[in-house]
Scaffold this active site. Structure first.
Site, PDB file in Angstrom:
ATOM      1  N   ASP A 164       0.853  -1.184   0.000  1.00  0.00           N
ATOM      2  CA  ASP A 164       0.000   0.000   0.000  1.00  0.00           C
ATOM      3  C   ASP A 164       0.895   1.241   0.000  1.00  0.00           C
ATOM      4  O   ASP A 164       2.110   1.133   0.088  1.00  0.00           O
ATOM      5  CB  ASP A 164      -1.007  -0.032   1.158  1.00  0.00           C
ATOM      6  CG  ASP A 164      -0.337   0.041   2.518  1.00  0.00           C
ATOM      7  OD1 ASP A 164       0.879   0.273   2.588  1.00  0.00           O
ATOM      8  OD2 ASP A 164      -1.048  -0.128   3.522  1.00  0.00           O
ATOM      9  N   ASP A 196      -8.031  -7.281   0.237  1.00  0.00           N
ATOM     10  CA  ASP A 196      -7.104  -7.540   1.344  1.00  0.00           C
ATOM     11  C   ASP A 196      -7.832  -7.165   2.617  1.00  0.00           C
ATOM     12  O   ASP A 196      -8.695  -6.285   2.610  1.00  0.00           O
ATOM     13  CB  ASP A 196      -5.844  -6.671   1.247  1.00  0.00           C
ATOM     14  CG  ASP A 196      -6.111  -5.255   1.732  1.00  0.00           C
ATOM     15  OD1 ASP A 196      -6.682  -4.463   0.967  1.00  0.00           O
ATOM     16  OD2 ASP A 196      -5.788  -4.950   2.899  1.00  0.00           O
ATOM     17  N   CYS A 236     -14.124 -27.819   5.807  1.00  0.00           N
ATOM     18  CA  CYS A 236     -12.839 -27.170   5.533  1.00  0.00           C
ATOM     19  C   CYS A 236     -11.761 -28.219   5.290  1.00  0.00           C
ATOM     20  O   CYS A 236     -11.666 -29.208   6.007  1.00  0.00           O
ATOM     21  CB  CYS A 236     -12.447 -26.277   6.705  1.00  0.00           C
ATOM     22  SG  CYS A 236     -10.845 -25.466   6.480  1.00  0.00           S
ATOM     23  N   CYS A 245      -8.483 -27.642   5.469  1.00  0.00           N
ATOM     24  CA  CYS A 245      -7.177 -27.231   5.998  1.00  0.00           C
ATOM     25  C   CYS A 245      -6.633 -28.255   6.990  1.00  0.00           C
ATOM     26  O   CYS A 245      -7.368 -29.087   7.520  1.00  0.00           O
ATOM     27  CB  CYS A 245      -7.251 -25.831   6.615  1.00  0.00           C
ATOM     28  SG  CYS A 245      -7.689 -25.770   8.352  1.00  0.00           S
ATOM     29  N   CYS A 275      -8.217 -28.262  10.574  1.00  0.00           N
ATOM     30  CA  CYS A 275      -9.492 -28.986  10.673  1.00  0.00           C
ATOM     31  C   CYS A 275      -9.290 -30.496  10.523  1.00  0.00           C
ATOM     32  O   CYS A 275     -10.077 -31.282  11.050  1.00  0.00           O
ATOM     33  CB  CYS A 275     -10.490 -28.466   9.649  1.00  0.00           C
ATOM     34  SG  CYS A 275     -11.060 -26.791  10.048  1.00  0.00           S
ATOM     35  N   HIS A 278      -6.288 -21.659   9.910  1.00  0.00           N
ATOM     36  CA  HIS A 278      -7.618 -22.070   9.450  1.00  0.00           C
ATOM     37  C   HIS A 278      -8.345 -20.905   8.759  1.00  0.00           C
ATOM     38  O   HIS A 278      -8.915 -21.080   7.676  1.00  0.00           O
ATOM     39  CB  HIS A 278      -8.481 -22.601  10.601  1.00  0.00           C
ATOM     40  CG  HIS A 278      -9.933 -22.595  10.251  1.00  0.00           C
ATOM     41  ND1 HIS A 278     -10.509 -23.574   9.464  1.00  0.00           N
ATOM     42  CD2 HIS A 278     -10.911 -21.666  10.485  1.00  0.00           C
ATOM     43  CE1 HIS A 278     -11.781 -23.256   9.247  1.00  0.00           C
ATOM     44  NE2 HIS A 278     -12.046 -22.099   9.859  1.00  0.00           N
TER      45      HIS A 278
END
Ligand SMILES: [Zn+2]
Length: 375
Positions: A92, A270, A308, A310, A313, A339
């Site tokens: 930014d 973002d 999920c 991931c 999980c 997660h």
């Protein structure tokens, strides 16, 4: 590889999916960029950030210029080498955080002088210095330096601020273009301002198009106006910007914000929410957010989210995560952040697939039904 090439692969209503080809890698859109404020996505190793599916991360000019300093990062080989992230980085311009974090700000035509929130030291940020800092960091996508007023300011004030941002956009373009080798491999995005006003947004878009940028951000939203007002603005703002360039909604947002914004034609996002919330004990799931401090999780052997994919999980129970968060253990923040970032990337991936298949409306209605079901 191309310096910067955006292609739209499919559209469904206003929603679109595509890719941005850059030297350091491809960015699949709609894209969510995890925020790596101080050369780190907090509580995450860069390789884990990548494993969640992130193609690009964001770095903050304001934080990095104050600590460790842009010149130091440059001497150490640039931000990518410094933090061990070899894919694209968007930085930014520092403008927003100067306004939100620093002390004793003074705004002039030239730029903004301010005192550091860390040690009170005096600094000046102007378009030319912002471009120089982003070049020293080695940014792949550089943001033009702008001013972001609160959306509730009088219209005349918002108009004057927008016009100032457009003059700064031109100065940013010129300074970026004189950046030598960096200008040949990096991209520059302009930022549309004008708060919630359609005519000001249109004027801002025209000014930016006249200057010409690789991508166009929608700035000045997610600053407290509320989702309804943000969506009302997104009903016209993305279409005011060029169709053949990515549109980036800065600082957004909650999962339901992302779905609503993609529905309205936004390509990039973002937000600190998945990382900050993870550190605060909040987990995002397809069935809405969970407060892992809540005692109802104390003996729950289920994962955070059965849908999920991931590794958190796949491995840990809600009971264990509840215990870690309640005990203030670092691992709790790390696992919830991992997660949450994975969930955000799965949401983006789900939207991209739905757009390709022409099922976006169904995806969005299923998402809202489940997310607001409070299971
Ligand atoms: Zn998960």
């Amino acid at each position: 590889m191309a310096r910067f090439a955006f292609s739209v692969l499919a559209t469904d209503g206003k929603a679109r999916t595509g890719r941005i080809a850059m030297n350091r890698g491809e960015i699949r859109t709609p894209a969510f960029m995890p925020v790596g404020t101080a050369a780190t996505v907090k509580a995450m190793k860069p390789e884990t950030v990548r494993a969640t599916g992130a193609d690009i991360i964001l770095g903050n000019t304001y934080h990095l210029m104050l600590r460790p300093g842009a010149e130091r990062v440059a001497r150490l080989g640039g931000l990518h080498r410094f933090m061990n992230w070899d894919r694209p980085i968007l930085t930014d311009s520092g403008g927003y955080q100067v306004m939100s974090l620093s002390e004793l700000r003074k705004l002039t035509e030239e730029g903004v002088s301010f005192r550091s929130h860390i040690d009170g030291s005096k600094h000046m940020l102007i378009p030319e210095r912002s471009m120089e800092i982003q070049r020293l960091l080695g940014s792949d996508i550089v943001m033009a330096f702008d001013e972001c007023p609160r959306a509730d300011r009088p219209l005349a004030e918002i108009a004057a601020s927008m016009e100032l941002s457009m003059r700064w956009a031109k100065r940013s373009r010129d300074a970026f273009d004189s950046g030598g080798e960096h200008a040949e491999r990096a991209a520059l995005f302009g930022i549309q301002q004008g708060a919630l006003d359609e005519r000001l947004r249109a004027r801002s878009a025209e000014s930016l198009k006249e200057i010409g940028f690789d991508g166009y951000a929608i700035g000045g939203l997610a600053v407290g106006e509320g989702q309804e007002a943000m969506f009302a603005t997104l009903d016209f703002a993305p279409e005011q910007l060029p169709e053949d360039a990515p549109r980036y909604l800065m600082g957004v947002g909650k999962p339901d914000d992302l779905v609503g914004a993609v529905e309205r034609g936004v390509d990039m996002f973002d937000c600190v929410l998945p990382t900050r919330s993870g550190r605060n004990g909040q987990a995002f799931t397809w069935n809405g957010p969970l407060n892992m401090r809540n005692a109802r999780h104390a003996e729950d052997t289920e994962p955070l989210d059965t849908r999920c994919s991931c590794s958190v999980c796949g491995t840990y129970s809600r009971a264990y995560l509840h215990h870690l968060i309640k005990s203030g253990e670092m691992l709790g923040a790390m696992l919830l952040t991992e997660h949450n970032l994975s969930f955000y990337q799965q949401l983006m991936s789900g939207m991209r697939n739905a757009i390709v298949k022409g099922h976006f409306a169904l995806f969005a209605s299923d998402f809202r039904r489940d997310y607001f079901s409070r299971s």
